[in-house]
Design a protein around this motif. Structure first.
Motif, short mmCIF file in Angstrom:
data_model
loop_
_atom_site.label_atom_id
_atom_site.label_comp_id
_atom_site.label_asym_id
_atom_site.label_seq_id
_atom_site.Cartn_x
_atom_site.Cartn_y
_atom_site.Cartn_z
N LEU A 113 0.84 -1.19 0.00
CA LEU A 113 0.00 0.00 0.00
C LEU A 113 0.88 1.26 0.00
O LEU A 113 0.91 2.04 0.95
N THR A 114 1.57 1.45 -1.11
CA THR A 114 2.48 2.58 -1.24
C THR A 114 1.75 3.79 -1.82
O THR A 114 0.64 3.68 -2.36
N ALA A 115 2.39 4.95 -1.73
CA ALA A 115 1.75 6.21 -2.15
C ALA A 115 1.41 6.22 -3.63
O ALA A 115 0.48 6.92 -4.05
N ASP A 116 2.14 5.47 -4.44
CA ASP A 116 1.86 5.45 -5.88
C ASP A 116 0.85 4.38 -6.27
O ASP A 116 0.48 4.27 -7.44
N ALA A 167 0.50 -3.33 4.41
CA ALA A 167 0.27 -1.99 4.96
C ALA A 167 1.52 -1.37 5.57
O ALA A 167 1.47 -0.23 6.04
N GLU A 168 2.63 -2.06 5.55
CA GLU A 168 3.85 -1.54 6.18
C GLU A 168 4.25 -0.15 5.69
O GLU A 168 4.68 0.69 6.49
N PRO A 169 4.12 0.18 4.39
CA PRO A 169 4.48 1.55 3.96
C PRO A 169 3.67 2.64 4.68
O PRO A 169 4.21 3.70 5.01
N ASP A 181 -9.18 3.68 -1.59
CA ASP A 181 -8.70 2.30 -1.65
C ASP A 181 -8.43 1.79 -0.22
O ASP A 181 -8.69 0.64 0.09
N VAL A 182 -7.90 2.71 0.59
CA VAL A 182 -7.63 2.41 2.00
C VAL A 182 -8.23 3.53 2.83
O VAL A 182 -7.96 4.71 2.59
N GLU A 226 -1.09 -11.12 5.95
CA GLU A 226 -0.73 -10.65 4.61
C GLU A 226 -1.04 -9.17 4.44
O GLU A 226 -0.24 -8.40 3.89
N LEU A 227 -2.19 -8.74 4.97
CA LEU A 227 -2.54 -7.33 4.91
C LEU A 227 -1.62 -6.49 5.78
O LEU A 227 -1.23 -5.38 5.41
N PHE A 228 -1.24 -7.02 6.93
CA PHE A 228 -0.30 -6.34 7.81
C PHE A 228 1.00 -6.04 7.07
O PHE A 228 1.53 -4.92 7.14
#
Length: 308
Positions: free
Chosen positions: A4-7, A154-156, A66-67, A149-151
């Motif tokens: 889940l990165t900014a791009d 979501a690290e970014p 999206d998030v 997997e979601l954890f």
């Protein structure tokens, strides 16, 4: 699952109070596209002035994100945002991810996960440990419950707002851990208050007492900063007394449900509640020290600059 990165993702954020506004700003600073909503339009506009986009309502926010992240006051506020015909789950697209950051009951966290799954929304509880200075500097600790997997994906986002983040288990385990942490935070502050007043009554200089106490191994990092502020009678809210009071209620409700006796926590809660009933201003939960000074008959010497 993509990271889940900014791009890669568009974020939505609801709840722009003391913590939420600072977290939102950090996300913007890390390049995330962010749409925000708060019932207080001025709070949303403040984030807009820093590059955010203001949503007209929760439905619009949920449709575009999206998030979606939320940082709200209590169980009731969270329920009102997520459920019902005008809530997040009524509008969110299948595949939307929710990172729910409020301090709420583990039971509600689990309920949100179940409700989300019925509409194709993945919910994680991401409880926050740390006060406003930590939120501003990005040094929070996040206590997470949900899918591993979601954890990882979501690290970014976590790295933008926190120094450390821990997966505790399934849904509700992040908020359960937050109650464990805040038990020690609240009871610890009460213990410090009683110990300091004992020292004062025994003739120790208050300023010197607080200075030396902060350097001992028995004071946690979370309480060290409180002692420096207490030394100048600064009780302006970093973590408001009313929120500590709410957390005490959540802790004791969870303890009752699990049949766990918590006599020290119950005693600390009574002092917290007593001070909340007497306080006329929004003050930090460390103000229980002033309350103990009042009960010991020494508070008049150390009156707070904040008018009661």
């Amino acid at each position: 699952m993509k990271r889940l990165t900014a791009d890669q993702v568009k974020l939505g954020f609801v709840g722009l109070g003391n913590m939420g506004s600072r977290i939102a700003k950090r996300l913007l600073d890390h390049g995330y596209q962010l749409q925000v909503y708060d019932r207080d339009v001025a709070k949303a506009q403040a984030i807009a002035s820093q590059g955010g986009i203001v949503a007209k309502n929760v439905l619009e926010l949920a449709r575009n994100a999206d998030v979606l992240l939320s940082c709200l006051t209590n169980d009731e506020a969270v329920q009102s945002v997520y459920t019902g015909p005008e809530g997040v789950f009524a509008a969110a697209r299948t595949g939307t991810i929710v990172l729910e950051m409020s301090t709420i009951s583990p039971e509600l966290s689990r309920d949100l996960h179940k409700l989300g799954s019925t509409v194709g929304v993945e919910v994680m509880d991401v409880a926050i440990s740390g006060s406003t200075p930590a939120a501003e500097s990005g040094s929070l600790t996040l206590l997470v419950g949900g899918n591993e997997e979601l954890f990882r994906a979501a690290e970014p986002i976590f790295q933008a707002i926190a120094k450390q983040f821990h997966l505790l288990g399934g849904p509700g385990s992040g908020t359960a851990m937050k109650l464990v942490v805040n038990t020690l935070l609240g009871v610890g502050m009460q213990a410090i208050a009683e110990a300091v007043v004992l020292g004062e009554k025994a003739g120790l200089d208050r300023e010197r007492l607080l200075e030396v106490l902060a350097k001992t191994a028995v004071i946690t990092p979370a309480h060290v900063g409180k002692l420096a502020r207490v030394a100048t009678n600064n009780y302006s809210p970093q973590f408001p007394l009313r929120l500590m009071n709410k957390d005490f209620q959540l802790i004791l409700a969870a303890a009752a449900q699990e049949h766990v006796p918590m006599p020290a926590t119950e005693a600390a809660f009574r002092v917290n509640e007593d001070e909340l009933a007497h306080s006329k201003n929004e003050e930090d939960f460390s103000v229980v020290l002033r309350r103990m000074e009042e009960l010991a008959g020494i508070a008049s010497v150390h009156s707070s600059p904040v008018t009661r």
